[in-house]
Scaffold this motif. Structure first.
Motif, short mmCIF file in Angstrom:
data_model
loop_
_atom_site.label_atom_id
_atom_site.label_comp_id
_atom_site.label_asym_id
_atom_site.label_seq_id
_atom_site.Cartn_x
_atom_site.Cartn_y
_atom_site.Cartn_z
N UNK A 73 -39.26 -5.31 1.94
CA UNK A 73 -39.27 -4.25 2.96
C UNK A 73 -38.93 -2.88 2.38
N UNK A 74 -39.46 -1.85 2.99
CA UNK A 74 -39.19 -0.48 2.56
C UNK A 74 -37.70 -0.18 2.64
N UNK A 75 -37.21 0.65 1.72
CA UNK A 75 -35.82 1.09 1.75
C UNK A 75 -34.81 0.03 1.37
N UNK A 76 -35.26 -1.01 0.65
CA UNK A 76 -34.34 -2.10 0.29
C UNK A 76 -34.44 -2.43 -1.19
N UNK A 77 -33.44 -3.18 -1.67
CA UNK A 77 -33.51 -3.76 -3.00
C UNK A 77 -33.03 -5.20 -2.92
N UNK A 78 -33.43 -5.98 -3.90
CA UNK A 78 -33.13 -7.41 -3.92
C UNK A 78 -32.76 -7.79 -5.33
N UNK A 79 -31.68 -8.56 -5.48
CA UNK A 79 -31.21 -8.92 -6.82
C UNK A 79 -31.18 -10.44 -6.99
N UNK A 80 -31.57 -10.86 -8.21
CA UNK A 80 -31.60 -12.28 -8.56
C UNK A 80 -30.87 -12.47 -9.89
N UNK A 81 -30.04 -13.48 -9.93
CA UNK A 81 -29.38 -13.85 -11.18
C UNK A 81 -30.18 -14.95 -11.86
N UNK A 82 -30.40 -14.81 -13.16
CA UNK A 82 -31.16 -15.82 -13.89
C UNK A 82 -30.47 -17.18 -13.85
N UNK A 83 -29.15 -17.17 -13.66
CA UNK A 83 -28.40 -18.42 -13.64
C UNK A 83 -28.38 -19.08 -12.26
N UNK A 140 -35.94 -22.44 -3.10
CA UNK A 140 -35.89 -22.69 -1.66
C UNK A 140 -35.34 -21.49 -0.88
N UNK A 141 -35.03 -20.41 -1.60
CA UNK A 141 -34.40 -19.25 -0.96
C UNK A 141 -35.33 -18.04 -1.06
N UNK A 142 -35.52 -17.37 0.06
CA UNK A 142 -36.34 -16.16 0.09
C UNK A 142 -35.60 -14.98 -0.52
N UNK A 143 -34.30 -14.98 -0.38
CA UNK A 143 -33.51 -13.83 -0.80
C UNK A 143 -33.27 -12.89 0.37
N UNK A 144 -32.17 -12.15 0.30
CA UNK A 144 -31.81 -11.23 1.38
C UNK A 144 -31.81 -9.81 0.87
N UNK A 145 -32.86 -9.04 1.18
CA UNK A 145 -32.90 -7.64 0.73
C UNK A 145 -31.75 -6.83 1.31
N UNK A 146 -31.21 -5.92 0.49
CA UNK A 146 -30.13 -5.05 0.92
C UNK A 146 -30.68 -3.64 1.15
N UNK A 147 -30.33 -3.04 2.29
CA UNK A 147 -30.82 -1.69 2.60
C UNK A 147 -29.95 -0.64 1.92
N UNK A 148 -30.59 0.31 1.23
CA UNK A 148 -29.86 1.47 0.71
C UNK A 148 -30.15 2.71 1.56
N UNK A 149 -31.07 2.59 2.52
CA UNK A 149 -31.42 3.66 3.47
C UNK A 149 -31.95 2.98 4.71
N UNK A 150 -31.54 3.45 5.88
CA UNK A 150 -31.90 2.78 7.12
C UNK A 150 -32.55 3.77 8.08
N UNK A 151 -33.80 3.53 8.43
CA UNK A 151 -34.48 4.38 9.40
C UNK A 151 -33.79 4.29 10.76
#
Length: 652
Positions: free
Chosen positions: A208-218, A223-234
């Motif tokens: 989604x726009x205005x978000x970032x998502x982080x993944x650890x190689x470990x 089975x997980x989509x991941x939860x994007x984090x908003x750094x700016x919110x319309x």
């Protein structure tokens, strides 16, 4: 403007270099000037990049790029318009590395190295999608700009986390076998595009726009989509803007908007390659071009497309504006055949089902512009920010009139309209038409009465807005085995329902239609010919200012963009602009009954549909027959089906 690819998979047993180069090769149109890969097999990460060189054309702008400290590796698509200011700030803080060149990619790496991911993202002014690998923590960060100008897909393929600017690169990963997401397909048939975070494939999403998502190689988990984090919110911007309303006059607002647009343009005019602008002659593009010309010592290169069909042609208006402003203007009149010749390219350009038919002229004007420039500015975003779409004033008007009818009256009228089918109403009016003058005759009155019948069943303002967006009211009836999921238009953010209907529609359009329809259309149409597009209205500072304006500075007396018009008329006389709003479209209904009929009949063959197993053949063929006989106008709905069928034939 570029393309990025990558995957994270410590267990990958194939040829790393061949795989990432194959993925990279699918995006050559996004970056014809250079390509690069970076691989760390031990960490399980591979990154690829295709470059369209805009800033710093030298090898110093090559990607993937490693930070001066050696900790970060970056692949980046887009432009950071304030990167020179960020360099100055880093220098003042004593945090600037020895600069190797003047690319914004190098600036980005220095910003991440000093401020960290979240703070650096908050400081950026620009359009971007990026993948940042932290070699120290073995963490991957994916991020996207605030409004969603640049695309970024990610998801799971054969146990690997795969990401790219376009789906075709993800499909190039070994053993790609992700199934079509039938629920997302239902969303496509409602809107003509697939809203984020969904994509046409299972287990693949849009960030989604205005978000970032982080993944650890470990800690990778397919089975997980991941939860994007908003750094700016319309949503936060809207709430803040409506509680801190602009207090000056409309003239004051126009002056402030002019200042902000000039500020935006000063960053967006930065390029080491030829630059121009699209010009339709409407309010938005004319405003952008007028201010560009005021900032330039040379005539700005402008481009427009003309059609020989008068109902679709705005070229003469663009030419008049260009002559007044003194731009170096190019207009090209297209034949219907030239426009139709683009259709076979659309599924490759758009990569997943996409059915905004203005994608055709958008691609064609991009082709014309690319012959002279590498960067083109556009006026997109003005409608959503300043109340330009007709639905912003028609929907409240229709809603108030429907509400004025007593429930008993609505019940009687609904039942009366249900006495006949739309086709039967057409037949009745066919007999009546013989006794009416030509200007009062309607050939598709059944369509109009069916729309009225639907309006009489709507019980909320939000449902009425959804009806205006929907091509199919019940898309799950069309798609076999689909269960339409919730989207922002069906399940809006908390607090949006308290907005006025006009603000409600503008807010949702900014969150949905703009990033998932308009910006997708422009990005793929332009990048298909290696043209970078920049959109001054979508500078987040302008977005934030626009939401402080009271409604009457946007919409008044059934006309939108009031403050924008006030600004434009400082440069262009009103008679050159004031006319009914035209869509950037094509005569689709007519083509489907003539030149495109054989192509459409082949793709919609009931036997073929039955064998494929995605759509109910009887319903599709009913639409086709009724459209061909002129009983109904199903052009938009059929275009959706045809674009899916064409995509299915080529991409799946």
């Amino acid at each position: 403007m570029c393309g990025l690819v990558g995957f994270l998979n410590a267990a990958f047993l194939g040829d790393w270099a061949a795989t990432i180069r194959k993925m990279n090769g699918t995006l050559s149109h996004r970056g014809p000037d250079d390509e690069g890969v970076w691989i760390d097999e031990a960490a399980g990460i591979a990154l690829g990049h295709r470059r369209l060189a805009i800033l710093d054309l030298s090898p110093a702008g090559h990607q993937p790029m490693v930070s001066a400290c050696g900790r970060y590796v970056l692949v980046f698509n887009g432009e950071i318009y304030n990167h020179l200011e960020l360099r100055q700030e880093l220098t003042a803080l004593g945090a600037a590395p020895p600069w190797r060149g003047h690319s914004d990619t190098e600036t980005l790496l220095a910003a991440f190295s000093h401020w960290g991911v979240t703070t650096a993202l908050e400081k950026l002014v620009g359009m971007f999608a990026l993948a940042l690998w932290d070699r120290k923590t073995r963490t991957l960060t994916l991020a996207r700009d605030r409004i969603g100008e640049k695309p970024l897909y990610y998801g799971w393929v054969n146990g690997a986390l795969v990401f790219a600017s376009e789906l075709k690169a993800i499909r190039a990963y070994p053993a790609f076998a992700n199934l079509i997401n039938r629920d997302a397909l239902a969303l496509y048939f409602r809107y003509s595009w697939i809203p984020a975070p969904y994509s046409i494939y299972e287990h693949i999403w849009k960030l989604p726009a205005g978000t970032y998502l982080q993944w650890s190689a470990e800690a990778l988990n397919p089975n997980i989509q991941g939860t994007p984090q908003a750094y700016w919110s319309l949503q936060t911007v809207i709430e803040k803007g409506l509680t801190h309303t602009f207090q000056g006059t409309e003239a004051d607002a126009a002056t402030e908007l002019e200042y902000l647009l000039r500020q935006s343009l000063q960053g967006q005019l930065l390029a080491d390659v030829p630059l121009g602008a699209f010009l339709s002659g409407g309010v938005d593009s004319s405003t952008v071009v007028a201010l560009m010309q005021s900032l330039s010592s040379q005539p700005v290169k402008t481009f427009s497309i003309g059609f020989y069909e008068d109902a679709y042609n705005e070229a003469q208006y663009a030419k008049a504006v260009a002559q007044h402003l003194g731009t170096d203007h190019t207009e090209y009149y297209l034949t219907g055949q030239e426009a139709r010749d683009v259709i076979p390219k659309l599924t490759h350009l758009y990569d997943e089902p996409f059915a905004d038919s203005s994608q055709i002229p958008t691609h064609l004007v991009s082709m014309i512009a690319r012959q002279e420039v590498t960067v083109a500015l556009s006026g997109d975003g003005g409608d959503e920010l300043f109340g330009g779409y007709n639905r912003y004033f028609l929907t409240p008007l229709i809603w108030s009139r429907v509400q004025a009818i007593p429930e008993s009256g609505r019940w009687l009228l609904r039942n009366f309209l249900n006495l006949l089918t739309p086709t039967q109403w057409n037949q009745v009016m066919g007999g009546v038409n013989r006794f009416l003058p030509k200007h009062l005759r309607y050939t598709t009155v059944g369509d109009r009465l069916d729309k009225l019948r639907k309006l009489l069943t709507i019980d909320s303002r939000q449902a009425m807005y959804l009806s205006f967006l929907s091509q199919f009211d019940q898309p799950s009836r069309l798609v076999i085995g689909a269960n339409e999921p919730a989207s922002l238009a069906t399940c809006p953010p908390e607090g949006f329902t308290k907005l006025s209907l006009e603000f409600y529609m503008m807010a949702l359009d900014l969150l949905t239609c703009l990033p998932d329809d308009i910006l997708v259309k422009v990005d793929r149409a332009a990048m298909g010919v290696s043209l970078e597009t920049r959109i001054p209205f979508l500078d987040h500072r302008i977005v934030e200012f626009a939401w402080t304006l009271p409604l009457e500075m946007k919409i008044r007396q059934q006309q939108g963009k009031q403050v924008l018009r006030k600004l434009l008329y400082r440069y262009v006389p009103p008679p050159l602009i004031e006319r009914p709003k035209m869509g950037f479209g094509i005569p689709l209904a007519q083509w489907l009954r003539s030149e495109l009929r054989d192509w459409g009949a082949t793709l919609l063959n009931p036997t073929r549909l039955q064998q494929e197993g995605y759509l109910h053949p009887d319903l599709v063929w009913q639409y086709w027959r009724e459209h061909q006989t002129g009983k109904r106008n199903w052009a938009r709905q059929l275009w959706e089906v045809l674009m899916f069928q064409s995509w299915l034939e080529r991409c799946f």
